[in-house]
Design a protein around this motif. Sequence first.
Motif: not given
Length: 378
Positions: A261-280
Amino acid sequence: MHHSAAQELSHLLTHLLSPTAAFNRRAIPFTVVIVSSMVSGIFAAPLAAGLMSLHGRGGLSGWQWLFIIEGVPSVILGISMMIWLPSEPLTAWMLTPHQREMLHQTVHETPEEAEAARQPLCLKQLLPLLWDAAKRPAIWFFVAVAFLWTLSFMSLYQWLPVLINNMLSGTALSGSTSSGMSAAAAKGAASSQQTREAILLSGIPPICGSVAMLVVAWHSDRVNEKNWHVAIPYVISGIVLTLFTPFYKISFAGGFAVLVISLTLSNCSQGVYSSRVVGCLDTRHVGIGLALYTAVCGILAGFSGPLITGAFVQKMGSFSLATVADGVMLIAAGLLMAGLACWEKWGGRRLGVRGAGGAAAVVGVTSDMQQMAYKQDV
């Protein structure tokens, strides 16, 4: 090591994708790239073991077969990318000139940014661009969040087979070893079977994480929101991970469920976070900004995290403190993103997000392209 290399490759492909997608439509394509690297990691170890078994064939050692069979296709693919893969919309050979221009205007969103992107960069501009990117508070905020996430996730991910092996041996909380079993047990006939079981079980969290990552990215793009899609999974993941010890004391299944559960949740936002970083970052700073981001997070945190966890385990003889520390870092990363979400909502400011007209523009471009293609077919 393979996962670390795959992470660096995903950052590179993220940079290649960023000029071809609007900000609020980047989560899914970025996620597909990251999921591909994770899936390759699942098959990497069994493939390498199989290739190493070719030792002696054709007068070559197993590692030589490994380098040839895995290396040659990579070289061919790299050369093919240099030749055929467009680096930006204006060089997309599969589109018509009008479509290339429309996509270029859509991605850059403002006329000034689109015009600046037409100018080729030269080597002497590298240091000024790096300095400009380093002066942006937004990039350092996201570096801090990613640094905490990488320290936690990479530590747990790299040590996962060993941790599971110790769990199977009953030594996860006391007498933990780097092999996953005691010296006496390691000499037994069942040791190799247990190691294989641990390796197979360690493949479950990446599979669950890949599915969850696609779902989160789809929902993020659908509602055009990123901060909470990162903050909530990080916080819940961290809280769950801190509960590893009491759940493992109940049963192996309880401890293993906490890890999944922990690894699934900590990993599930990688794509969203990468796009957020690029957006800044604006278009001219995306490449150098991602390089800075990767150097600090991927290399520094990705290298030091597993070493720190190993030191904890060696000194304490237990994974208990390491899982708590990793959980706390995930909670801290999630709270930072939650703070950003609240600041942007009630403070009335957006941290580094470029124009908001991307969604409508993308729809317009897609519709126009479909109409043009239909007319050409007719």
